[in-house]
Design a protein around this motif. Structure first.
Motif, mmCIF file in Angstrom:
data_model
loop_
_atom_site.group_PDB
_atom_site.id
_atom_site.type_symbol
_atom_site.label_atom_id
_atom_site.label_comp_id
_atom_site.label_asym_id
_atom_site.label_seq_id
_atom_site.Cartn_x
_atom_site.Cartn_y
_atom_site.Cartn_z
ATOM 1 N N LEU A 199 0.846 -1.183 0.000
ATOM 2 C CA LEU A 199 0.000 0.000 0.000
ATOM 3 C C LEU A 199 0.879 1.230 0.000
ATOM 4 O O LEU A 199 1.900 1.274 0.691
ATOM 5 N N LEU A 200 0.460 2.229 -0.759
ATOM 6 C CA LEU A 200 1.212 3.467 -0.845
ATOM 7 C C LEU A 200 0.223 4.614 -0.966
ATOM 8 O O LEU A 200 -0.730 4.534 -1.735
ATOM 9 N N TRP A 201 0.435 5.674 -0.196
ATOM 10 C CA TRP A 201 -0.428 6.842 -0.312
ATOM 11 C C TRP A 201 0.356 8.072 0.109
ATOM 12 O O TRP A 201 1.400 7.977 0.744
ATOM 13 N N ASP A 202 -0.181 9.237 -0.297
ATOM 14 C CA ASP A 202 0.432 10.482 0.148
ATOM 15 C C ASP A 202 -0.314 10.975 1.375
ATOM 16 O O ASP A 202 -1.477 10.671 1.577
ATOM 17 N N SER A 203 0.382 11.742 2.188
ATOM 18 C CA SER A 203 -0.217 12.242 3.428
ATOM 19 C C SER A 203 -1.031 13.509 3.187
ATOM 20 O O SER A 203 -1.623 14.038 4.106
ATOM 21 N N GLY A 204 -1.034 13.980 1.947
ATOM 22 C CA GLY A 204 -1.706 15.228 1.629
ATOM 23 C C GLY A 204 -0.775 16.420 1.712
ATOM 24 O O GLY A 204 -1.162 17.529 1.443
ATOM 25 N N LYS A 205 0.459 16.174 2.079
ATOM 26 C CA LYS A 205 1.429 17.269 2.182
ATOM 27 C C LYS A 205 2.789 16.831 1.663
ATOM 28 O O LYS A 205 3.008 16.740 0.487
ATOM 29 N N HIS A 206 3.716 16.532 2.574
ATOM 30 C CA HIS A 206 5.109 16.294 2.207
ATOM 31 C C HIS A 206 5.580 14.869 2.473
ATOM 32 O O HIS A 206 6.774 14.611 2.468
ATOM 33 N N SER A 207 4.659 13.955 2.729
ATOM 34 C CA SER A 207 5.073 12.607 3.113
ATOM 35 C C SER A 207 4.505 11.539 2.191
ATOM 36 O O SER A 207 3.381 11.629 1.730
ATOM 37 N N LEU A 208 5.318 10.531 2.000
ATOM 38 C CA LEU A 208 4.937 9.324 1.287
ATOM 39 C C LEU A 208 4.789 8.237 2.352
ATOM 40 O O LEU A 208 5.673 8.060 3.186
ATOM 41 N N VAL A 209 3.665 7.541 2.357
ATOM 42 C CA VAL A 209 3.377 6.549 3.389
ATOM 43 C C VAL A 209 3.264 5.175 2.725
ATOM 44 O O VAL A 209 2.539 5.008 1.743
ATOM 45 N N TYR A 210 3.972 4.200 3.274
ATOM 46 C CA TYR A 210 4.031 2.855 2.695
ATOM 47 C C TYR A 210 3.743 1.826 3.787
ATOM 48 O O TYR A 210 4.164 1.981 4.934
ATOM 49 N N ARG A 211 3.037 0.773 3.396
ATOM 50 C CA ARG A 211 2.791 -0.331 4.325
ATOM 51 C C ARG A 211 2.743 -1.638 3.545
ATOM 52 O O ARG A 211 2.182 -1.708 2.459
ATOM 53 N N LEU A 212 3.302 -2.671 4.131
ATOM 54 C CA LEU A 212 3.381 -3.990 3.512
ATOM 55 C C LEU A 212 2.615 -5.004 4.354
ATOM 56 O O LEU A 212 2.691 -4.980 5.585
ATOM 57 N N TRP A 213 1.892 -5.890 3.679
ATOM 58 C CA TRP A 213 1.236 -7.015 4.337
ATOM 59 C C TRP A 213 1.779 -8.279 3.714
ATOM 60 O O TRP A 213 1.869 -8.420 2.498
ATOM 61 N N THR A 214 2.191 -9.239 4.566
ATOM 62 C CA THR A 214 2.636 -10.542 4.079
ATOM 63 C C THR A 214 1.814 -11.633 4.751
ATOM 64 O O THR A 214 1.323 -11.459 5.873
ATOM 65 N N LYS A 215 1.705 -12.751 4.086
ATOM 66 C CA LYS A 215 0.961 -13.878 4.630
ATOM 67 C C LYS A 215 1.590 -14.365 5.937
ATOM 68 O O LYS A 215 0.893 -14.705 6.881
ATOM 69 N N GLU A 216 2.910 -14.351 5.983
ATOM 70 C CA GLU A 216 3.620 -14.844 7.152
ATOM 71 C C GLU A 216 3.573 -13.878 8.333
ATOM 72 O O GLU A 216 3.494 -14.285 9.488
ATOM 73 N N GLY A 217 3.661 -12.566 8.053
ATOM 74 C CA GLY A 217 3.801 -11.605 9.138
ATOM 75 C C GLY A 217 2.663 -10.625 9.324
ATOM 76 O O GLY A 217 2.714 -9.800 10.240
ATOM 77 N N GLY A 218 1.656 -10.690 8.467
ATOM 78 C CA GLY A 218 0.563 -9.729 8.568
ATOM 79 C C GLY A 218 1.020 -8.334 8.189
ATOM 80 O O GLY A 218 1.966 -8.165 7.428
ATOM 81 N N TRP A 219 0.359 -7.319 8.753
ATOM 82 C CA TRP A 219 0.709 -5.938 8.440
ATOM 83 C C TRP A 219 2.007 -5.544 9.122
ATOM 84 O O TRP A 219 2.178 -5.735 10.318
#
Length: 114
Positions: free
Chosen positions: A3-23
């Motif tokens: 997952l990738l999104w902008d914060s609406g200002k100056h930040s890039l936000v990333y998150r990964l989900w895996t089957k083994e480790g969840g979010w």
């Protein structure tokens, strides 16, 4: 899942989900310019590549082998803050970029990196 999104200002936000480790924890990166309309692509090693608009500029970053992110690479001028840039990765892991410049409202430009 990446997952990738902008914060609406100056930040890039990333998150990964895996089957083994969840979010995994949220990974936020702050830049000096605006981060608008980020686009994501994955290479064969499942590393993330991102392009975004910054009010007239197109910037590019990628995830390194250790999980850290590169400094932004200025890729070209863009058409304002519109979501008019795209990134794709070919089977050989070559990067392909498309964007529209501020000075030309009808033509799109293409660049590639091996």
């Amino acid at each position: 899942v990446h997952l990738l999104w902008d914060s609406g200002k100056h930040s890039l936000v990333y998150r990964l989900w895996t089957k083994e480790g969840g979010w995994q924890p949220i990974d936020t990166h702050t830049y000096s310019g605006l981060v608008l309309y980020p686009r994501i692509a994955l290479d064969r090693a499942d590393k993330v590549h991102v392009i975004w608009s910054d009010n007239g500029k197109v910037n590019y970053v990628w995830q390194q082998d250790d999980g850290s992110w590169t400094d932004p690479l200025f890729f070209g001028d863009s058409q304002g803050a519109e979501p008019e840039s795209a990134i794709a990765i070919a089977a050989d892991d070559s990067l392909h970029f498309v964007w529209r410049t501020k000075s030309d409202e009808t033509d799109y430009y293409y660049g590639t990196m091996p």
